[in-house]
Scaffold this motif. Structure first.
Motif, PDB file in Angstrom:
ATOM      1  N   LEU A   1       0.827  -1.210   0.000  1.00  0.00           N
ATOM      2  CA  LEU A   1       0.000   0.000   0.000  1.00  0.00           C
ATOM      3  C   LEU A   1       0.859   1.257   0.000  1.00  0.00           C
ATOM      4  N   GLU A   2       1.978   1.224   0.692  1.00  0.00           N
ATOM      5  CA  GLU A   2       2.868   2.387   0.701  1.00  0.00           C
ATOM      6  C   GLU A   2       3.419   2.654  -0.690  1.00  0.00           C
ATOM      7  N   PHE A   3       3.801   1.581  -1.395  1.00  0.00           N
ATOM      8  CA  PHE A   3       4.318   1.745  -2.749  1.00  0.00           C
ATOM      9  C   PHE A   3       3.236   2.279  -3.678  1.00  0.00           C
TER      10      PHE A   3
ATOM     11  N   GLY B   1       0.724   4.105  -2.895  1.00  0.00           N
ATOM     12  CA  GLY B   1       0.467   5.500  -2.568  1.00  0.00           C
ATOM     13  C   GLY B   1       1.571   6.440  -3.034  1.00  0.00           C
ATOM     14  N   PHE B   2       2.799   5.927  -3.102  1.00  0.00           N
ATOM     15  CA  PHE B   2       3.939   6.753  -3.491  1.00  0.00           C
ATOM     16  C   PHE B   2       4.190   6.741  -5.000  1.00  0.00           C
TER      17      PHE B   2
END
Length: 109
Positions: free
Chosen positions: A2-4, A6-7
């Protein structure tokens, strides 16, 4: 994961901005080459500046030469760099100027 996800949009925008910066640099280089070619060509044979500018720059940049001279021939070439990201507007115009001695003045010597 999810972090990837979002980024990822930020990385894509940064990458496309780098490509755009490279295109503007390429356009400036092509405008400079076309300005030198136009000024030199016009100093040797009148009326040949635009053809020399067209031959010296990439066709997709659509170079436009303007200028003239007396003792020295000065030409400014403008190229249009299109945007990679449509949010940047309709692109940029890059101008470069070159001056060459007028060789037609020295023909009689």
């Amino acid at each position: 994961m999810l972090e990837f996800a979002g980024f990822l949009p930020f990385l894509l925008v940064i990458g496309m901005a780098a490509i755009q910066l490279g295109l503007v640099g390429y356009g400036a280089n092509q405008a400079g080459s076309a300005a030198r070619a136009a000024a030199r060509s016009e100093s040797l044979a009148p009326g040949t500046a635009q053809a020399a500018a067209d031959a010296a720059a990439s066709a997709w940049l659509d170079p436009e030469a303007a200028g003239g001279g007396g003792d020295a021939v000065t030409y400014t070439v403008t190229v249009h760099v299109p945007p990679v990201i449509p949010l940047f507007g309709d692109g940029w115009d890059v101008h470069r100027t070159a001056t060459m001695p007028n060789d037609r003045e020295n023909e009689g010597s």
